[in-house]
Design a protein around this motif. Structure first.
Motif, PDB file in Angstrom:
ATOM      1  N   UNK A 168       0.835  -1.209   0.000  1.00  0.00           N
ATOM      2  CA  UNK A 168       0.000   0.000   0.000  1.00  0.00           C
ATOM      3  C   UNK A 168       0.870   1.260   0.000  1.00  0.00           C
ATOM      4  N   UNK A 169       1.870   1.281   0.884  1.00  0.00           N
ATOM      5  CA  UNK A 169       2.722   2.466   1.013  1.00  0.00           C
ATOM      6  C   UNK A 169       3.605   2.675  -0.216  1.00  0.00           C
ATOM      7  N   UNK A 170       3.996   1.558  -0.839  1.00  0.00           N
ATOM      8  CA  UNK A 170       4.809   1.680  -2.059  1.00  0.00           C
ATOM      9  C   UNK A 170       4.011   2.378  -3.158  1.00  0.00           C
ATOM     10  N   UNK A 171       2.731   1.997  -3.262  1.00  0.00           N
ATOM     11  CA  UNK A 171       1.891   2.568  -4.316  1.00  0.00           C
ATOM     12  C   UNK A 171       1.392   3.975  -3.997  1.00  0.00           C
ATOM     13  N   UNK A 172       1.147   4.265  -2.708  1.00  0.00           N
ATOM     14  CA  UNK A 172       0.604   5.584  -2.365  1.00  0.00           C
ATOM     15  C   UNK A 172       1.680   6.628  -2.057  1.00  0.00           C
TER      16      UNK A 172
END
Lengths: 212, 10
Positions: A168-172
């Motif tokens: 999630x954090x990689x994409x956001x």
């Protein structure tokens, strides 16, 4: 903070509380690897030394303190208060086989060659393998009480949810913590075989999980 | 993306 991260932390907390209450209420640590619990206490100790150097948030500080206190309380119950029920015979995993390579790796691969960073990396690597004495013990005795398997389920779920958090954090945010992610994947893989047995034997059956 | 550490994670 996202929902995966929060759910991961809650899952981790639930796992630790389940184990503590199981030992406390039954006055017995039968089937529990004291070695794994000592390793987890070591993981929290080496990772949370930053409690003395930086303040991040009340949530962060409180969770760290709760994990530290509960992990040491669990070790106390196993080796002191209820040591008569401790199955040292079957808790025979050689922890030096984990500690030596993990220490070496922490010195080789870290974000900065400083004591706190090396200890943080050591804790991340050690956490990935700290459950091995417990899994070894279950394999050796061929069974685990269902409450012990619930503990292992939440402990495995915690790191799996952290993996979702990192995706999630990689994409956001474009956030990527290589050391934590690689170790987290390794850690989660150790639980896959257990997850399978947990679903097929504990949830669909009843009582103890016995190995074929 | 550069590899980075998040001090907030537990």
């Amino acid at each position: 903070m996202n929902i995966f991260r929060l759910a991961g932390d809650v899952s981790h907390l639930v796992a630790i509380i389940i184990l503590f209450l199981k030992i406390w209420k039954s006055k017995s640590c039968a089937g529990i690897s004291g070695k794994s619990q000592v390793l987890f206490a070591l993981v929290f100790t080496s990772r949370y030394l930053d409690l003395f150097t930086v303040f991040i948030s009340a949530y962060n500080t409180i969770m760290k303190l709760v994990f530290l206190v509960l992990s040491y309380a669990t070790v106390y119950l196993i080796y002191m208060r209820f040591r008569g029920s401790y199955d040292s015979e079957n808790d025979s995993f050689r922890v030096e086989f984990l500690l030596v390579p993990v220490t070496g790796l922490a010195f080789l691969e870290n974000y900065a060659f400083t004591p706190l960073e090396i200890l943080w990396t050591f804790s991340i690597f050690l956490e990935a393998v700290a459950i091995m004495p417990q899994l070894f013990m279950i394999t050796k005795t061929g069974e685990a009480e269902s409450i012990t398997t619930h503990y292992l389920f939440f402990l495995g779920l915690y790191r799996a949810l952290y993996l979702a958090n990192w995706v999630w954090r990689y994409h956001t945010e474009g956030f990527f913590d290589q050391i934590a992610v690689v170790s987290g994947v390794v850690q989660t893989i150790f639980y896959c075989d257990f997850f399978y047995l947990y679903v097929t034997r504990v949830l669909r059956g009843s009582g103890k999980m016995s190995l074929p | 993306v550069d590899s980075q550490k998040d001090k907030d994670e537990l």
